[in-house]
Design an enzyme around this catalytic site. Structure first.
Site, short mmCIF file in Angstrom:
data_model
loop_
_atom_site.label_atom_id
_atom_site.label_comp_id
_atom_site.label_asym_id
_atom_site.label_seq_id
_atom_site.Cartn_x
_atom_site.Cartn_y
_atom_site.Cartn_z
N ASP A 117 32.81 1.18 33.50
CA ASP A 117 32.75 0.15 34.48
C ASP A 117 33.69 0.39 35.50
O ASP A 117 34.81 0.43 35.49
CB ASP A 117 32.98 -1.06 33.72
N CYS A 129 33.40 -0.64 28.86
CA CYS A 129 32.64 -1.60 27.94
C CYS A 129 33.32 -1.82 26.60
O CYS A 129 33.54 -0.79 25.93
CB CYS A 129 31.14 -1.25 27.65
#
Length: 273
Positions: free
Chosen positions: A186, A179
């Site tokens: 992620d 992120c």
């Protein structure tokens, strides 16, 4: 508003009443300028698919209603929605009394359209909807015996090709980025379809792995990869689809294609979803 004013990465109190102002918009143009993308003449078409697994409200009798939402934000929208703000927004419906799930769907679609400056589509499905799982239909390149030593920033010089023409689909489950604001991981599966000179799988896999410690939003990663490939190889067709795993009850799956009349990937979920 600058990203520093968003709720991402901050301790927040969940609101107990519906509040559309919780949605925080982020202009796409900022990252696209970095990538050399002309926002008035996009080199791709596509959509960001948001799957939301934590949607609830109350009916007229105070009984909870629940559902799973899928929303489609056009790639040519002016803004994206910051994911933490979307989570807080959805939770503001938890004690909201409404006629039906269909009415909730209408409100969410209108609010998303308002904040992105585009027509957002989608629907909320009943929890008991049967969902099929599958795997991408192309060639998985993860079992290649390669040496990796670059985990960010992404190195587009690793995109190499062979002097042979192909039309194929390849995919990798090893994709990871972080992120932009919080640095949280992620995880995702990336699917590439293309027609043109054949990608060298070993160097291309190293390229994908070079995103591993790189901080960037999901939508922006997809566009960076699209542009990097497009600038490296003269292709007749290219599509990028990243299926991220869920975080905070939401997964984001950006899709970009050179084809204006593109067909969305099938709606089978991957096992990590």
């Amino acid at each position: 508003m600058p990203l520093s004013t968003s709720l991402l990465g901050k301790k927040n109190t969940y609101k107990d009443s519906y509040d559309a102002t919780l949605l925080f918009k982020i202009p796409r143009i900022n990252n696209r300028n970095v990538l050399g993308i002309d926002s008035n003449h996009l080199p791709f078409y596509g959509v960001d698919i948001w799957n939301t697994y934590e949607i609830s409200c109350l009916n007229k009798n105070g009984k909870p209603l629940v559902g799973i939402g899928t929303f489609y934000i056009p790639a040519d929208s002016e803004n994206i929605v910051e994911s933490k703000s979307f989570k807080l927004y959805l939770n503001s419906f938890n004690n909201f009394i409404i006629e039906s799930i269909e009415e909730l769907e209408r409100i969410i679609l209108q609010d998303l359209s308002n904040v992105t400056y585009a027509k957002v589509t989608g629907r909320i499905f009943p929890i008991n909807t049967k969902i099929e799982f599958g795997i991408p239909s192309g060639k998985n390149i993860d079992n290649l015996d390669i040496v990796c030593n670059n985990y960010g920033p992404p190195d587009n010089s690793l995109i190499e090709y062979e002097d042979v023409l192909v039309e194929e689909e390849i995919y990798s489950n090893l994709f990871k980025s972080n992120c932009l604001v919080t640095g949280q991981p992620d995880w995702g599966t990336i699917v590439i379809k293309y027609k043109g000179k054949k990608l060298k799988y070993d160097s291309f896999l190293r390229y994908l792995i070079s995103f591993r410690n790189f901080n960037e939003f999901a939508e922006q990663c997809a566009e960076r990869i699209f542009i990097d490939i497009k600038n490296s190889i003269n292709l007749d067709f290219l599509s990028i689809y990243i299926v991220y795993t869920r975080r905070g009850g939401i997964d984001i799956c950006p899709y970009r294609s050179t084809d204006k009349s593109y067909t969305l990937p099938n709606d089978k979920r991957l096992i990590r979803q």
